[in-house]
Design a protein around this motif. Structure first.
Motif, PDB file in Angstrom:
ATOM      1  N   VAL A 160       0.631  -1.104  -0.072  1.00 58.96           N
ATOM      2  CA  VAL A 160       0.094   0.631  -0.359  1.00 58.96           C
ATOM      3  C   VAL A 160       1.385   1.051   0.235  1.00 58.96           C
ATOM      4  O   VAL A 160       0.680   2.077  -0.609  1.00 58.96           O
ATOM      5  CB  VAL A 160      -0.901   0.209   1.507  1.00 58.96           C
ATOM      6  CG1 VAL A 160      -1.851   1.359   1.319  1.00 58.96           C
ATOM      7  CG2 VAL A 160      -2.070  -1.174   0.833  1.00 58.96           C
ATOM      8  N   ILE A 161       2.367   1.237   0.903  1.00 54.67           N
ATOM      9  CA  ILE A 161       2.955   2.585   1.088  1.00 54.67           C
ATOM     10  C   ILE A 161       3.624   2.871  -0.416  1.00 54.67           C
ATOM     11  O   ILE A 161       3.540   3.618  -0.984  1.00 54.67           O
ATOM     12  CB  ILE A 161       3.892   2.130   2.216  1.00 54.67           C
ATOM     13  CG1 ILE A 161       3.062   2.685   3.505  1.00 54.67           C
ATOM     14  CG2 ILE A 161       4.932   3.257   2.083  1.00 54.67           C
ATOM     15  CD1 ILE A 161       3.407   1.966   4.272  1.00 54.67           C
ATOM     16  N   SER A 162       4.130   1.698  -0.597  1.00 56.89           N
ATOM     17  CA  SER A 162       4.740   1.771  -1.940  1.00 56.89           C
ATOM     18  C   SER A 162       3.742   2.528  -3.348  1.00 56.89           C
ATOM     19  O   SER A 162       4.251   3.205  -4.033  1.00 56.89           O
ATOM     20  CB  SER A 162       5.816   0.644  -2.420  1.00 56.89           C
ATOM     21  OG  SER A 162       4.674  -0.909  -2.565  1.00 56.89           O
ATOM     22  N   TRP A 163       2.447   1.928  -3.492  1.00 56.39           N
ATOM     23  CA  TRP A 163       2.154   2.231  -3.793  1.00 56.39           C
ATOM     24  C   TRP A 163       1.252   3.725  -4.361  1.00 56.39           C
ATOM     25  O   TRP A 163       1.252   4.515  -5.537  1.00 56.39           O
ATOM     26  CB  TRP A 163       0.277   1.370  -4.353  1.00 56.39           C
ATOM     27  CG  TRP A 163      -0.269   1.594  -6.026  1.00 56.39           C
ATOM     28  CD1 TRP A 163       0.139   1.008  -7.012  1.00 56.39           C
ATOM     29  CD2 TRP A 163      -1.134   2.053  -5.616  1.00 56.39           C
ATOM     30  NE1 TRP A 163      -0.885   1.485  -7.800  1.00 56.39           N
ATOM     31  CE2 TRP A 163      -2.227   2.404  -6.963  1.00 56.39           C
ATOM     32  CE3 TRP A 163      -1.895   3.068  -4.869  1.00 56.39           C
ATOM     33  CZ2 TRP A 163      -3.546   3.151  -7.074  1.00 56.39           C
ATOM     34  CZ3 TRP A 163      -3.440   3.894  -4.712  1.00 56.39           C
ATOM     35  CH2 TRP A 163      -3.736   3.631  -6.370  1.00 56.39           C
ATOM     36  N   LEU A 164       1.010   4.050  -2.795  1.00 57.27           N
ATOM     37  CA  LEU A 164       0.960   5.687  -2.346  1.00 57.27           C
ATOM     38  C   LEU A 164       2.101   6.170  -3.152  1.00 57.27           C
ATOM     39  O   LEU A 164       2.096   7.349  -3.730  1.00 57.27           O
ATOM     40  CB  LEU A 164      -0.170   5.780  -1.343  1.00 57.27           C
ATOM     41  CG  LEU A 164      -1.410   5.170  -1.526  1.00 57.27           C
ATOM     42  CD1 LEU A 164      -1.877   5.272  -0.141  1.00 57.27           C
ATOM     43  CD2 LEU A 164      -2.099   6.178  -2.640  1.00 57.27           C
ATOM     44  N   SER A 165       3.290   5.930  -2.543  1.00 57.01           N
ATOM     45  CA  SER A 165       4.475   7.000  -2.595  1.00 57.01           C
ATOM     46  C   SER A 165       4.941   6.754  -3.887  1.00 57.01           C
ATOM     47  O   SER A 165       5.057   8.153  -4.583  1.00 57.01           O
ATOM     48  CB  SER A 165       5.807   6.239  -1.600  1.00 57.01           C
ATOM     49  OG  SER A 165       6.384   4.709  -1.972  1.00 57.01           O
ATOM     50  N   GLY A 166       4.148   5.991  -4.775  1.00 56.89           N
ATOM     51  CA  GLY A 166       4.424   6.083  -6.581  1.00 56.89           C
ATOM     52  C   GLY A 166       3.648   6.923  -7.022  1.00 56.89           C
ATOM     53  O   GLY A 166       4.206   7.403  -8.021  1.00 56.89           O
ATOM     54  N   ASN A 167       2.985   7.193  -6.746  1.00 55.66           N
ATOM     55  CA  ASN A 167       1.414   8.166  -6.985  1.00 55.66           C
ATOM     56  C   ASN A 167       2.054   9.159  -6.912  1.00 55.66           C
ATOM     57  O   ASN A 167       1.501  10.109  -7.192  1.00 55.66           O
ATOM     58  CB  ASN A 167       0.495   7.592  -7.434  1.00 55.66           C
ATOM     59  CG  ASN A 167       0.294   6.073  -7.879  1.00 55.66           C
ATOM     60  OD1 ASN A 167       1.076   5.463  -9.328  1.00 55.66           O
ATOM     61  ND2 ASN A 167      -0.381   4.736  -7.486  1.00 55.66           N
ATOM     62  N   PHE A 168       1.950   9.603  -5.378  1.00 56.17           N
ATOM     63  CA  PHE A 168       2.122  10.631  -4.982  1.00 56.17           C
ATOM     64  C   PHE A 168       2.842  11.441  -4.042  1.00 56.17           C
ATOM     65  O   PHE A 168       3.021  12.134  -2.947  1.00 56.17           O
ATOM     66  CB  PHE A 168       0.378  10.441  -4.133  1.00 56.17           C
ATOM     67  CG  PHE A 168      -1.290  10.016  -4.492  1.00 56.17           C
ATOM     68  CD1 PHE A 168      -1.541  10.764  -5.249  1.00 56.17           C
ATOM     69  CD2 PHE A 168      -1.680   8.855  -4.216  1.00 56.17           C
ATOM     70  CE1 PHE A 168      -2.460  11.063  -5.807  1.00 56.17           C
ATOM     71  CE2 PHE A 168      -2.758   8.695  -4.985  1.00 56.17           C
ATOM     72  CZ  PHE A 168      -2.870   9.787  -6.340  1.00 56.17           C
TER      73      PHE A 168
END
Length: 191
Positions: free
Chosen positions: A164-172
């Motif tokens: 979850v953290i890597s997906w959100l940090s990759g997008n935002f």
């Protein structure tokens, strides 16, 4: 072929004021329903206590699905308790206590005749809360090898939290990482 006819006094009456005989009165049925709910509450409490005993007496060296040994089982719940405790603690870490707490809460509600509502929703919430709780616990600053080698979040917690953290940090970017951590923690509390 002749038909059998019942005498008039033995046929069920279709008259509006007729009284039908039932197995038990409404009061007796209500009493039996209350006792059945109390019994189900007692059964849920006993299952919760057995699961708690299995989790608290967990020994990683006990024979289970991923440990082959000739030594006797030291788990208080026996071989089945050793396997269940190993699966829950290795998979979910400290979040393995969630089914115990849920069963105790459900036992209280059943024993006090408050009911459980729609049971599939409760089971869905428990199944959703277990990995989310493990993910939130994997973010907490706890000892890395507690309660088992898998850590406080078990094996599933870090995978879910990091995903979850890597997906959100990759997008935002950096705000996405913060949003991901907050989302995992609030998701665990909300489930």
């Amino acid at each position: 072929m002749p038909r059998l006819f019942l005498p008039a006094d033995s046929r069920p009456s279709a008259e509006p004021g007729a009284v039908r005989r039932r197995f038990a009165s409404a009061d007796l049925r209500a009493l039996l329903r209350r006792r059945l709910m109390e019994f189900c509450g007692l059964l849920a409490a006993l299952v919760a206590l057995g699961l708690a005993a299995a989790l608290l007496s967990y020994d990683p060296a006990d024979p289970s699905l991923n440990t082959a040994t000739a030594r006797p089982v030291s788990n208080l719940a026996g071989p089945a308790g050793a396997v269940v405790a190993d699966i829950l603690l290795q998979g979910f870490g400290y979040a393995a206590a969630l089914p115990v707490l849920a069963l105790l809460a459900w036992a209280f509600r059943l024993a006090t005749q408050r009911g459980l509502g729609f049971i599939p929703f409760r089971l869905f919430g428990l199944a959703l809360g277990l990995p989310l709780g493990a993910a939130a616990l994997s973010l907490a600053p706890l000892p890395p090898e507690a309660p088992s080698l898998a850590g406080a979040g078990g094996a599933i917690g870090p995978l879910l939290a990091d995903g979850v953290i890597s997906w959100l940090s990759g997008n935002f970017g950096a705000y996405g990482a913060l949003l991901g951590k907050a989302g995992v923690v609030f998701g665990a509390v909300g489930a």
